[in-house]
Design a protein around this motif. Structure first.
Motif, short mmCIF file in Angstrom:
data_model
loop_
_atom_site.label_atom_id
_atom_site.label_comp_id
_atom_site.label_asym_id
_atom_site.label_seq_id
_atom_site.Cartn_x
_atom_site.Cartn_y
_atom_site.Cartn_z
N ALA A 264 -3.23 -0.73 2.53
CA ALA A 264 -3.23 0.37 1.23
C ALA A 264 -4.39 0.92 0.60
N LEU A 265 -4.94 -0.09 0.35
CA LEU A 265 -6.51 -0.01 -0.37
C LEU A 265 -7.42 0.49 0.68
N GLU A 266 -7.48 0.35 1.91
CA GLU A 266 -8.32 0.91 2.63
C GLU A 266 -8.05 2.42 2.72
N VAL A 267 -6.59 2.86 2.89
CA VAL A 267 -6.16 4.13 2.90
C VAL A 267 -6.85 5.04 1.71
N LEU A 268 -6.83 4.12 0.39
CA LEU A 268 -7.17 4.66 -0.66
C LEU A 268 -8.60 4.97 -0.66
N ASP A 269 -9.47 3.80 -0.28
CA ASP A 269 -10.78 3.95 -0.25
C ASP A 269 -11.36 5.27 0.73
N LEU A 270 -10.65 5.21 1.78
CA LEU A 270 -11.10 6.66 2.68
C LEU A 270 -10.66 8.06 1.80
N TYR A 271 -9.56 7.98 1.12
CA TYR A 271 -9.15 9.32 0.24
C TYR A 271 -10.49 9.34 -0.88
N ALA A 272 -10.68 8.12 -1.40
CA ALA A 272 -11.65 8.49 -2.64
C ALA A 272 -12.91 8.97 -2.44
N ARG A 273 -13.44 8.70 -1.11
CA ARG A 273 -14.58 9.30 -0.64
C ARG A 273 -14.65 10.82 -0.54
N SER A 274 -13.47 11.36 -0.64
CA SER A 274 -13.39 12.91 -0.84
C SER A 274 -13.00 13.48 -2.11
N VAL A 275 -13.07 12.36 -3.20
CA VAL A 275 -12.83 12.79 -4.58
C VAL A 275 -13.97 12.67 -5.27
N ASP A 276 -14.30 13.63 -5.88
CA ASP A 276 -15.77 13.59 -6.84
C ASP A 276 -15.24 12.96 -8.06
N GLY A 277 -16.05 11.73 -8.51
CA GLY A 277 -15.75 11.02 -9.64
C GLY A 277 -14.99 9.80 -9.16
N ALA A 278 -14.58 9.55 -8.20
CA ALA A 278 -13.86 8.54 -7.61
C ALA A 278 -14.76 7.06 -7.36
N GLU A 279 -15.94 7.49 -6.83
CA GLU A 279 -16.59 6.26 -6.48
C GLU A 279 -16.92 5.37 -7.64
N SER A 280 -16.74 3.90 -7.21
CA SER A 280 -16.98 2.87 -7.92
C SER A 280 -15.64 2.66 -8.69
N THR A 281 -14.62 3.08 -8.60
CA THR A 281 -13.31 2.75 -9.07
C THR A 281 -12.85 1.39 -8.57
N THR A 282 -12.18 0.64 -9.53
CA THR A 282 -11.74 -0.51 -9.01
C THR A 282 -10.08 -0.37 -9.23
N ALA A 283 -9.32 -1.42 -8.44
CA ALA A 283 -8.13 -1.26 -8.14
C ALA A 283 -7.40 -2.55 -7.52
N VAL A 284 -6.39 -2.96 -7.73
CA VAL A 284 -5.92 -4.23 -7.32
C VAL A 284 -4.19 -4.01 -7.11
N LEU A 285 -3.87 -4.26 -5.75
CA LEU A 285 -2.47 -3.93 -5.40
C LEU A 285 -1.99 -5.26 -4.98
N THR A 286 -0.68 -5.82 -5.47
CA THR A 286 0.06 -6.85 -5.09
C THR A 286 1.46 -6.23 -4.55
N VAL A 287 1.87 -7.06 -3.59
CA VAL A 287 3.20 -6.84 -3.10
C VAL A 287 4.22 -8.17 -3.42
N ILE A 288 5.20 -8.08 -4.07
CA ILE A 288 5.99 -9.41 -4.43
C ILE A 288 7.25 -9.28 -3.45
N ASP A 289 7.47 -10.38 -2.88
CA ASP A 289 8.55 -10.54 -2.01
C ASP A 289 9.46 -11.68 -2.65
N GLY A 290 10.54 -11.18 -3.10
CA GLY A 290 11.64 -12.06 -3.73
C GLY A 290 12.12 -13.12 -3.05
N THR A 291 12.46 -12.62 -1.57
CA THR A 291 13.13 -13.51 -0.64
C THR A 291 12.45 -14.48 -0.51
N ARG A 292 11.06 -14.32 -0.20
CA ARG A 292 10.19 -15.36 0.39
C ARG A 292 9.49 -16.02 -0.61
#
Length: 409
Positions: A264-292
């Motif tokens: 998901a962050l790889e997709v966001l990285d590719l998208y950010a390259r086309s958005v002025d002002g998005a360079e050097s943005t930081t982000a973190v994504l977590t996915v929680i699996d309650g069953t496991r």
């Protein structure tokens, strides 16, 4: 060869400029000899007293508001941790032995924050240059009429500059109000999650120029999973708010369809390259699996999420950190890591405004956050979110905005 020991108290007292130290409550902590000589005061008449008690504005002339302008400047420096060079201004000084008699004076001041070991503003250094004689005499060569004309001209110019500065601050305040409204519209309270309790907070910066770059997101996923994310755009004001809205929406969509947070962050990285002002943005994504009972995560240059265990210990999820968005010239796969949790654990995501302070190592802020989480372990997410903000946001306000997500697992 050993360097000589420097007596900084003696240096402070020997400074030729008028210098004072204030507490953040605007109480005089110390003044040098040049200050006492120029102001016609004794140390006992100044130290330990508030600015406005020692030097009130002349009551007979409401247009002369030097003390009020100095007060506002010092409060701004205390709140933002930034230096403020004030424009030339007139401030009349009352003779201490002749109540009601005021001497017309002109000053060129600058106010500077002094940081303590914790990275917070501890004192305010105020330096004044008395330019009264320069205005009155223009180097001693002007006649009385010429000096009066020059004084009037400089005073008018100073008032014009002050007016410009005030209009700029008003414009910044209006921009901040609009930006905060936009932020509120784009960061609504999340809908209740199926299996978890969550609390979110957005704490704006005190400085109008540093607002609206942070976001959070919570998304229910198939299979009883949940995605939680935070991010931080480098820009400022309305421009940052616009970029933030685009990136938040893009990551929210990518987290629903991508095979894990790294993808998901790889997709966001590719998208950010086309958005002025998005360079050097930081982000973190977590996915929680309650069953496991697992948390899968990936970070693009963002501070690591904190996992508060039921026993009060805290771990930072820092095994899958990569550079910010758009930092690499070529597309590269991002790392991903996984950790387990026990029922009753709490996941905390945040932006750097919560833990970073000027002149302080980031590890100090992370330790401060861990200590707060441990002390408030066992409280519900809403209570914990408020407690963390109360513990970590400076009393005078933060110089950067903060997004916070607290998720009970």
């Amino acid at each position: 060869m050993h360097s000589p020991r420097i007596d900084y108290e003696a240096v402070f007292q020997a400074l030729p400029s008028v210098v004072a130290l204030f507490t953040t409550d605007l109480v005089y902590a110390d003044v040098n000899e040049a200050f006492l000589s120029s102001m016609g005061r004794t140390r006992e008449q100044v130290v330990g007293r508030h600015l406005w008690d020692v030097f009130p504005d002349a009551p007979q002339d409401s247009a002369v508001s030097g003390m009020r302008k100095l007060r506002d400047s010092l409060r701004w420096v205390a709140a933002t941790g930034q230096r403020d060079a004030m424009t030339l201004h007139r401030y009349d000084v009352q003779f201490p032995d002749r109540p009601g008699v005021w001497e017309e004076r002109y000053w060129s001041p600058v106010n500077v924050p002094v940081f303590g070991p914790d990275g917070q503003v501890a004192l305010l250094l105020h330096r004044e240059e008395d330019i009264t004689e320069l205005i009155r005499a223009r180097g001693g060569r002007a006649t009385g009429d010429e000096a009066t004309a020059l004084e009037g001209e400089l005073y008018i110019r100073a008032r014009e500059i002050q007016g410009i500065n005030e209009r700029l601050r008003e414009a910044h305040a209006r921009e901040r109000e609009v930006a905060l409204s936009l932020q509120e519209a784009m960061l609504p309270a999340p809908e209740p999650l199926r299996h978890y309790q969550a609390a979110v907070r957005y704490h704006p910066a005190v400085n109008a120029l540093n607002v609206c770059g942070d976001w959070y997101d919570l998304v229910d996923l198939p299979g009883g999973r949940i995605a939680a994310a935070v991010g931080d755009v480098v820009g400022q004001g309305l421009a940052a708010a616009g970029v933030m809205g685009q990136l938040r929406s893009a990551l929210s969509a990518a987290s629903r369809v991508a095979d894990g947070p790294a993808r998901a962050l790889e997709v966001l990285d590719l998208y950010a390259r086309s958005v002025d002002g998005a360079e050097s943005t930081t982000a973190v994504l977590t996915v929680i699996d309650g069953t496991r009972r697992t948390i899968t995560y990936s970070s693009a240059g963002h501070p690591p999420p904190a996992l508060l265990h039921p026993d009060g210990t805290v771990d930072y999820l820092d095994r899958a950190t990569d550079p910010p968005l758009g930092a690499r010239p070529e597309h590269v796969s991002r790392p991903q890591a996984e950790t387990t949790f026990n029922e009753g654990a709490t996941l905390v995501l945040y932006t750097d405004g919560l833990v970073e302070r000027r002149h302080e190592d980031i590890d100090t802020g992370l330790a401060r956050l861990a200590d707060s989480l441990t002390r408030h372990q066992g409280t519900d997410p809403e209570t914990l979110a408020d407690a963390v903000l109360a513990d970590l946001i400076p009393t005078a306000g933060a110089s950067d905005d903060t997004a916070l997500v607290v998720l009970r697992l």
